[in-house]
Design a protein around this motif. Structure first.
Motif, PDB file in Angstrom:
ATOM      1  N   TYR A 274      54.662  52.588  58.201  1.00 10.34           N
ATOM      2  CA  TYR A 274      54.946  51.192  57.918  1.00 10.34           C
ATOM      3  C   TYR A 274      55.246  50.458  59.221  1.00 10.34           C
ATOM      4  CZ  TYR A 274      55.853  53.218  53.303  1.00 10.34           C
ATOM      5  OH  TYR A 274      55.750  53.906  52.138  1.00 10.34           O
ATOM      6  N   THR A 275      54.913  49.191  59.242  1.00 13.56           N
ATOM      7  CA  THR A 275      55.180  48.395  60.446  1.00 13.56           C
ATOM      8  C   THR A 275      56.501  47.665  60.300  1.00 13.56           C
ATOM      9  OG1 THR A 275      53.941  46.610  59.448  1.00 13.56           O
ATOM     10  CG2 THR A 275      52.768  47.982  61.024  1.00 13.56           C
ATOM     11  N   ASN A 276      57.367  47.833  61.259  1.00  8.30           N
ATOM     12  CA  ASN A 276      58.565  47.001  61.376  1.00  8.30           C
ATOM     13  C   ASN A 276      58.304  45.998  62.489  1.00  8.30           C
ATOM     14  OD1 ASN A 276      59.916  48.633  59.437  1.00  8.30           O
ATOM     15  ND2 ASN A 276      60.261  50.131  61.072  1.00  8.30           N
ATOM     16  N   LYS A 277      59.291  45.152  62.742  1.00 16.22           N
ATOM     17  CA  LYS A 277      59.124  44.138  63.777  1.00 16.22           C
ATOM     18  C   LYS A 277      58.750  44.786  65.115  1.00 16.22           C
ATOM     19  CE  LYS A 277      59.711  39.768  63.941  1.00 16.22           C
ATOM     20  NZ  LYS A 277      59.405  39.048  62.789  1.00 16.22           N
ATOM     21  N   LYS A 278      59.605  45.657  65.589  1.00 12.05           N
ATOM     22  CA  LYS A 278      59.374  46.252  66.911  1.00 12.05           C
ATOM     23  C   LYS A 278      59.335  47.767  66.848  1.00 12.05           C
ATOM     24  CE  LYS A 278      61.730  42.424  69.017  1.00 12.05           C
ATOM     25  NZ  LYS A 278      63.045  41.963  69.364  1.00 12.05           N
ATOM     26  N   SER A 279      58.982  48.279  65.703  1.00 15.60           N
ATOM     27  CA  SER A 279      58.869  49.732  65.594  1.00 15.60           C
ATOM     28  C   SER A 279      57.968  50.075  64.431  1.00 15.60           C
ATOM     29  CB  SER A 279      60.260  50.359  65.397  1.00 15.60           C
ATOM     30  OG  SER A 279      60.800  49.949  64.164  1.00 15.60           O
ATOM     31  N   LEU A 280      57.580  51.332  64.395  1.00 13.35           N
ATOM     32  CA  LEU A 280      56.823  51.840  63.260  1.00 13.35           C
ATOM     33  C   LEU A 280      57.675  52.902  62.592  1.00 13.35           C
ATOM     34  CD1 LEU A 280      53.355  52.329  64.996  1.00 13.35           C
ATOM     35  CD2 LEU A 280      54.104  50.398  63.607  1.00 13.35           C
ATOM     36  N   SER A 281      57.654  52.898  61.246  1.00 18.40           N
ATOM     37  CA  SER A 281      58.333  53.965  60.519  1.00 18.40           C
ATOM     38  C   SER A 281      57.282  54.985  60.119  1.00 18.40           C
ATOM     39  CB  SER A 281      58.988  53.432  59.247  1.00 18.40           C
ATOM     40  OG  SER A 281      60.032  52.569  59.554  1.00 18.40           O
ATOM     41  N   LEU A 282      57.505  56.223  60.500  1.00 16.66           N
ATOM     42  CA  LEU A 282      56.612  57.296  60.097  1.00 16.66           C
ATOM     43  C   LEU A 282      57.371  58.178  59.123  1.00 16.66           C
ATOM     44  CD1 LEU A 282      54.449  56.731  62.203  1.00 16.66           C
ATOM     45  CD2 LEU A 282      54.562  59.109  62.843  1.00 16.66           C
ATOM     46  N   VAL A 283      56.794  58.381  57.960  1.00 15.61           N
ATOM     47  CA  VAL A 283      57.482  59.194  56.961  1.00 15.61           C
ATOM     48  C   VAL A 283      56.516  60.277  56.503  1.00 15.61           C
ATOM     49  CG1 VAL A 283      58.778  59.148  54.805  1.00 15.61           C
ATOM     50  CG2 VAL A 283      58.559  57.071  56.148  1.00 15.61           C
ATOM     51  N   ILE A 284      56.999  61.480  56.365  1.00 16.56           N
ATOM     52  CA  ILE A 284      56.176  62.505  55.742  1.00 16.56           C
ATOM     53  C   ILE A 284      57.096  63.430  54.966  1.00 16.56           C
ATOM     54  CG2 ILE A 284      56.128  64.046  57.762  1.00 16.56           C
ATOM     55  CD1 ILE A 284      53.088  64.508  56.829  1.00 16.56           C
ATOM     56  N   GLY A 285      56.617  63.807  53.803  1.00 23.07           N
ATOM     57  CA  GLY A 285      57.491  64.642  52.996  1.00 23.07           C
ATOM     58  C   GLY A 285      56.697  65.518  52.068  1.00 23.07           C
ATOM     59  N   GLY A 286      57.374  66.491  51.590  1.00 21.87           N
ATOM     60  CA  GLY A 286      56.739  67.395  50.646  1.00 21.87           C
ATOM     61  C   GLY A 286      57.776  68.010  49.737  1.00 21.87           C
ATOM     62  N   ASN A 287      57.276  68.697  48.754  1.00 25.28           N
ATOM     63  CA  ASN A 287      58.144  69.334  47.789  1.00 25.28           C
ATOM     64  C   ASN A 287      59.037  70.365  48.462  1.00 25.28           C
ATOM     65  OD1 ASN A 287      58.651  71.477  45.565  1.00 25.28           O
ATOM     66  ND2 ASN A 287      58.047  69.580  44.538  1.00 25.28           N
ATOM     67  N   LEU A 288      60.299  70.355  48.067  1.00 22.94           N
ATOM     68  CA  LEU A 288      61.281  71.231  48.709  1.00 22.94           C
ATOM     69  C   LEU A 288      60.922  72.706  48.540  1.00 22.94           C
ATOM     70  CD1 LEU A 288      63.879  70.958  50.311  1.00 22.94           C
ATOM     71  CD2 LEU A 288      65.149  71.085  48.181  1.00 22.94           C
ATOM     72  N   ARG A 289      60.408  73.049  47.358  1.00 20.95           N
ATOM     73  CA  ARG A 289      60.029  74.446  47.121  1.00 20.95           C
ATOM     74  C   ARG A 289      58.867  74.835  48.036  1.00 20.95           C
ATOM     75  NH1 ARG A 289      60.131  77.118  41.463  1.00 20.95           N
ATOM     76  NH2 ARG A 289      62.214  77.388  42.257  1.00 20.95           N
ATOM     77  N   ASP A 290      57.919  73.902  48.217  1.00 22.18           N
ATOM     78  CA  ASP A 290      56.780  74.181  49.097  1.00 22.18           C
ATOM     79  C   ASP A 290      57.250  74.413  50.528  1.00 22.18           C
ATOM     80  OD1 ASP A 290      55.237  73.830  46.930  1.00 22.18           O
ATOM     81  OD2 ASP A 290      54.390  71.894  47.523  1.00 22.18           O
ATOM     82  N   PHE A 291      58.200  73.585  50.965  1.00 22.55           N
ATOM     83  CA  PHE A 291      58.749  73.742  52.312  1.00 22.55           C
ATOM     84  C   PHE A 291      59.284  75.156  52.479  1.00 22.55           C
ATOM     85  CE2 PHE A 291      59.098  69.144  53.277  1.00 22.55           C
ATOM     86  CZ  PHE A 291      58.818  69.187  54.632  1.00 22.55           C
ATOM     87  N   ALA A 292      60.019  75.591  51.436  1.00 17.72           N
ATOM     88  CA  ALA A 292      60.645  76.909  51.505  1.00 17.72           C
ATOM     89  C   ALA A 292      59.582  78.005  51.502  1.00 17.72           C
ATOM     90  CB  ALA A 292      61.608  77.075  50.341  1.00 17.72           C
ATOM     91  N   GLU A 293      58.584  77.847  50.620  1.00 17.43           N
ATOM     92  CA  GLU A 293      57.551  78.874  50.511  1.00 17.43           C
ATOM     93  C   GLU A 293      56.732  78.990  51.784  1.00 17.43           C
ATOM     94  OE1 GLU A 293      55.277  78.143  47.006  1.00 17.43           O
ATOM     95  OE2 GLU A 293      56.875  78.902  45.697  1.00 17.43           O
TER      96      GLU A 293
END
Lengths: 434, 287, 419
Positions: free
Chosen positions: A231-250
């Motif tokens: 996403y674009t903010n005024k003077k920065s970009l927000s980068l988000v990435i996520g996944g299922n908690l169980r997948d992270f663990a596996e």
């Protein structure tokens, strides 16, 4: 001396503050307890808000110095493979003028503070740096207040709104809401990347007030059921990435590795080039969907926002559902105050209100979606890669005729994802969002 | 007894970073807090109040948002918070600040005689440690800086006994009130506000005094009354660094090459002996 | 640049650059600048008259303003720059215990000499106290032209109000352009009192002093915002221009013999002075022998070596080089070493001949405090640790492996030199 009030709200996030605004506006003595040193200090989200829902609480928010970063005029969806991907973008001038602030980005630290200040202006008391540790019950067993970690820390209240997010120590302790299972929780990491205002405007082809949102599906989540966003903010970009908690663990994935890889993706890397990473944070998101929404009311209490698992995993809508559920909870409380009845039955109209609103309607509509994603892992693995290979092949000019290329691509896709499975995927996809 | 605490709102300097490329402050996420030394001043006053009958006032010079630290002081047990806020106060250096505070304390003194002023030793943003001495000098109060302990407080005799940190140790001093003390961090560990204290403070109005309220001479306020000016601001000049060796690629080699650089003319003389300073110091002792 | 409804090109504050010094707020003739809730200045465009005064006074260039569209605003003429007048005085306050002067007073005499030469001024030492015979018997070796003594029995120990009164009296008679004091606990206390008596400007904790060529004004540079920023401050219209300077910022001078006049001053303490009574003194035994600023070699433990187990190794290295062990802030916070051994903005500024940082990452606050070190060696596992930027040599590696090697190599070298 024990402090008392009419309504105690736990959590000064979008849900709690929305409720506090509505209640305080009607002269109801409202106290919001927030564990962070200031409202927003513990809050994380992608940073996208919806004007319609905010206007439902602060109608003239745009004229009240609301700290808006950029007004979103273009939405993009990417289906990314390892080295590239498909992009679909929609831009509309109507979002620049007539429907301005339909969707916009905010910095949560600034926005939440501003939002809490609006509640304070209306007369609510926002008590920060104070952790709710337990719920107080009267002799009849009905909730009668909140215990905090401060000295003389009991706060009596006629009704309590629990809006303390998904990661609620209070829920764990009191059991008013079952702890969500790992597969119903997503772990999202976010990084703020600073860039000069004019470079952002140039890279995204927008004016300095306007911005772009990009949702990114595909192999960027390394096969996890998840999604990325930019996403674009005024003077920065927000980068988000996520996944299922169980997948992270596996998969034994480390969140910061995931976001580093995400940043290195060629389509992302060019947009964040020369940016300076400023903040890194991680957060849980409830994504159990409709089936896993707990009971949202009981004798003397209501639950709103993430705490009630009100989150639309497909559209990444959390803050707006929090605001709307907070507002509806406040309206329920106002009615209960009039009747002087805070019994479970009296508060059950909250559920009705939610059902009538888009909150539960949307969650219901997409109730099969989380299951669909769990079932069709190829969406995050083979499919984006095969499709990319096909596109790459099709777009490479090498003297091979198109028909040969088509059948070649088709064979490759089928080899990875059998036809029957592909058909089922399409059918299930349609069914899960119909 | 009337105790006045002088407070300052400061950026949490632990968080302040500078962008070495653009030479600007990175403000994102930097909080404004009560100067930690002032928090100890408040704690010291509140502890006195628990033992003796006291009225505690807190004054703070700053913009409207500095109100939050006065509220914090109220939540901890301070009775009255006064915000000194006026456009005319802006840009004050320590001389103008001590004037403004002295005027405010004089006003408080008219309402209720002021016996003791407690200031933090210094503010963590400017680190000057000048406002306390300046204020005491203007008011003619006894000045005791770097206080690490409050040994006893005798309101009836109007005396206070304190422990003061100096280079070689600690002085125990007795002084007649009125006095101004500036406190070190180790004097007292600040408490956490109780819930009723916190809620009460949020409901309170903070009094705001402008230049007329303190009957100030405009010439001595803010930038007009400040002899010092900031001419320019920059980052600390960098020191040129030398090579870095990786121990993983050969520990002995890395150590040897480092020592070659460090000691190229360092150990040509004999052992690194006494610091030159000591020699000069000895010379200065005279015969 | 934005225009307001009156068509005036208004000034704009660049929030990222603004340090909230509020000078613009005070200087704006129409009150068009206020502090925003974010803690930075902001311009109210409808009030702004476009005079550009704020852009002129901003020390950090945080005001965007188009000078071409500038509306003239009449402002009281400021007195012109002062031209150095020969025969003026640069004064240094000598902090002493009757027998011995503090090192910082020496350092300041050295700097004072340099400033006095630039201004074609005389250098004067100001020495209030009781019975200070021991001090002025060798005055021709201290680089001064004048040695001002004010002796009174009441000054047998340091009391803010008495010393403040006495030094102020001396300054009124000597009329120096510049007055320097050490930023010791006594010097900072005294400077605040004297500046208030004299109603003049004072800049604390300077790390740099210079004379501006055109104006003859003293430019005082000091770290601010926790050492992240260096501010250069001046005091234009008030005299003396006062500064306190931390010990070890300036080098120890070596003076040749110089004729120095001893001038004695009479003084009597004010009747209304409030004198605290010293009823006890507790000597600090923990400090004995560990003034880290006095050692030519410092082995400094940082967060990366924040373990009591590392001590024998650090001690051995320090012993080998004739130095002592010091640390950075995290080690003090972890309770492993006392505050007295802390190097940094909130600890001590040091200037050893050799500094060895072990697991010190080198935050700015630490780096400013070791700038005076002659040689720096850094040992850290993180190749990106900022300390490597200022180190003369760096070793990337685990200190538990690097230090034993370092110790054995130094032993070998020493041995070979002695052979």
């Amino acid at each position: 001396m024990t402090e008392s009030c009419e309504v105690a709200i736990v959590g000064a996030g979008p849900a709690g503050i929305s409720a506090a605004c509505i209640l305080a506006d009607q002269g109801v003595e409202t106290v919001v307890l927030e564990r962070g040193e200031f409202p927003g200090s513990k809050n994380i989200s992608g940073g996208v808000l919806y004007g319609h829902d905010l206007a439902g609480i602060i109608p003239d928010f745009a004229r009240q110095d609301c700290p808006i970063e950029r007004n979103i005029v273009e939405s993009r969806v990417w289906y990314a493979s390892d080295e590239g991907g498909f992009s679909l973008a929609y831009r509309d001038a109507i979002f620049k003028e007539e429907r301005r602030l339909n969707v916009f980005t905010v910095g949560r630290a600034r926005f939440d503070r501003w939002f809490a200040r609006q509640a304070e202006k209306k007369g609510a008391l926002v008590v920060c740096g104070t952790l709710a540790t337990d719920l107080l019950r009267n002799k009849a067993g009905r909730l009668g207040g909140v215990r905090t970690d401060r000295e003389l820390g009991d706060l009596k209240a006629r009704v309590i709104l629990l809006a303390d997010g998904i990661n609620s120590p209070l829920a764990a302790k009191t059991g008013f809401r079952p702890d969500p299972a790992p597969e119903h929780v997503a772990l999202a990491v976010k990084e703020i990347i600073e860039l000069p205002e004019e470079i952002i405007s140039e890279r995204f082809n927008v004016s300095d007030e306007d911005g772009v949102s990009i949702e990114i599906l595909g192999s960027v989540t390394r096969g996890m059921n998840g999604v990325g966003a930019l996403y674009t903010n005024k003077k920065s970009l927000s980068l988000v990435i996520g996944g299922n908690l169980r997948d992270f663990a596996e998969l034994k994935l480390k969140p910061y590795e995931l976001i580093e890889e995400f940043k290195a993706h060629p389509m992302v890397a060019s947009l964040i080039k020369d940016g300076v990473p400023r903040e890194y944070m991680a957060h849980w998101l409830p994504e159990g969907g409709y089936e896993h929404v707990p009971r949202l009311f009981g004798d003397g209490y209501l639950i709103a926002g993430d705490s009630g698992m009100l989150f639309n995993a497909l559209h990444r809508e959390g803050s707006n559902m929090a605001m709307v559920s907070g507002k509806l909870a406040a309206e329920t409380i106002l009615q209960a105050l009039k009747k002087d009845d805070f019994s479970e039955e009296s508060l059950s109209i909250y559920q009705e209100k939610l059902k009538e609103s888009f909150v539960l309607k949307d969650l219901k509509k997409y109730r099969r979606f989380p299951g669909f994603l769990r079932k069709h892992r190829e969406i995050f693995t083979d499919l984006p890669l095969s499709l990319s290979m096909a596109a790459r092949d099709m777009l490479t000019v090498d003297g091979v005729d198109k028909k040969t290329k088509q059948s070649r691509s088709w064979k490759m896709i089928k080899s990875k994802t059998p036809l029957l499975r592909l058909a089922r995927l399409l059918f299930n996809a349609w069914r899960s969002v119909k | 007894m009337h105790i006045v605490c002088c407070l300052k709102q400061v950026p949490d300097t632990a968080d302040v970073k500078i962008d070495s490329q653009t030479n600007t402050l990175i403000r994102e996420g930097v909080e404004s807090i009560m100067n930690p030394y002032d928090l100890v001043a408040v704690e010291t006053a509140v502890r006195l109040k628990e033992k003796h009958e006291c009225l505690i006032s807190a004054v703070c010079m700053g913009p409207a948002q500095a109100e939050s630290i006065l509220r914090q002081a109220l939540s901890l047990g301070v009775d009255k918070g006064i915000l000194l806020s006026d456009r005319a106060f802006a840009g004050a250096d320590t001389l103008a600040t001590s004037y403004t505070l002295a005027q405010a304390v004089s006003m408080l003194d008219r309402q209720h005689q002021v016996d003791l002023i407690i200031c933090g030793k210094q503010a963590i943003d400017g680190d000057t440690a000048q406002t306390g001495p300046g204020l005491a000098t203007r008011l003619g109060f006894a000045l005791l800086t770097y206080i690490t302990g409050l040994e006893s407080f005798k309101p009836s005799q109007r005396k206070i006994i304190v422990r003061r940190k100096v280079e070689e140790g600690q002085e125990v001093l007795e002084v007649n009130l009125p006095a101004l003390i500036t406190v070190e961090l180790d004097l007292a560990r600040p408490r956490r506000a109780s819930l009723p204290g916190l809620m009460k403070s949020l409901r309170r109005k903070i009094e705001v005094w402008d230049k007329n309220a303190i009957e100030a001479d405009a010439e001595q306020l803010g930038i007009k009354g400040s002899p010092t000016w900031v001419r320019r601001i920059g980052v600390p000049s960098p020191r040129a660094g030398g090579p870095t060796f990786n121990a993983a690629e050969g520990l002995q080699d890395a150590v040897d090459r480092s020592l070659d650089i460090l000691f190229q003319d360092f150990f040509t003389a004999d052992e690194p002996g006494v610091a030159e300073g000591e020699e000069h110091g000895k010379k200065f002792q005279g015969n | 640049m934005a225009k307001n409804s009156k068509g005036i090109e208004t000034a704009e504050i660049i929030a990222d650059k603004c340090i909230a010094c509020q000078i613009c707020i005070a200087e704006c003739p129409v009150g068009a600048i206020e502090l925003s809730p974010e803690g930075t200045a902001r311009v109210l465009p409808e009030v702004c008259i476009g005079c550009g005064e704020c852009a002129e006074v901003c020390p950090v260039e945080a005001v965007a303003f188009d000078k071409a569209g500038r509306k003239k605003f009449k402002k009281a003429e400021k007195p012109g720059p002062r031209i150095p007048v020969p025969g003026r005085v640069v004064a240094v306050y000598i902090e002493h215990n009757g027998q011995k002067a503090a090192d910082v007073s020496w350092e300041l005499l050295g700097k004072g000499r340099e400033l006095a030469d630039k201004l074609q001024a005389r250098l004067a030492a100001l020495v209030p106290g009781s019975e200070i015979n021991g001090l002025y018997s060798r005055v021709q070796n201290i680089g001064c032209d004048e040695f001002h003594v004010l002796e009174h029995k009441s000054l047998y120990r340091y009391v803010s109000s008495l010393y403040g009164h006495a030094l102020s009296a001396m300054v009124r008679r000597v009329e120096p352009e510049i007055l320097l004091l050490g930023a010791t606990s006594q010097g900072r206390d005294l400077a605040g009192v004297v500046a208030t008596h004299l109603k003049t400007g004072l800049t604390a904790d300077c790390t740099g002093l210079d004379i501006e060529e055109d104006s003859g004004l003293m430019l005082m540079t000091r770290p601010t915002f926790g050492g992240n920023i260096m501010a250069t401050i001046f005091c234009e219209n008030h005299r003396p221009q006062m500064a306190t300077v931390r010990p070890k910022v300036f080098p120890m001078p070596v003076f040749s013999e110089r004729e120095c006049k001893v001038i004695r001053h009479d003084w009597s303490p004010p009747d209304d002075a409030r004198i605290p009574e010293l009823i006890d003194f507790i000597e600090d035994t923990t400090r004995a022998g560990v003034d880290i600023t006095q050692y030519p070699v410092l082995i400094v433990a940082g967060k990366g070596a924040c373990s009591p187990d590392s001590f024998p190794m650090l001690e051995e290295l320090a012993g080998l080089l004739g130095g002592t062990v010091a640390c950075s802030r995290p080690v003090v916070e972890a309770g492993i070493m006392p505050y007295e051994r802390q190097v940094g903005q909130t600890g001590k500024t040091v200037a050893p001949r050799l500094y060895i940082g072990v697991g010190v990452s080198g935050a700015v606050q630490h780096r400013v405090a070791i700038q005076g070190a002659e040689r720096i060696l850094a040992v850290n596992t993180d190749p990106n640790a900022p300390i490597f930027q200022v180190a003369d040599a760096g070793i990337v590696g685990d200190y538990t492996q690097v230090l034993p090697e370092l110790i054995s190599r130094i032993k070998e070298r020493k041995k070979s030199r002695h052979d």
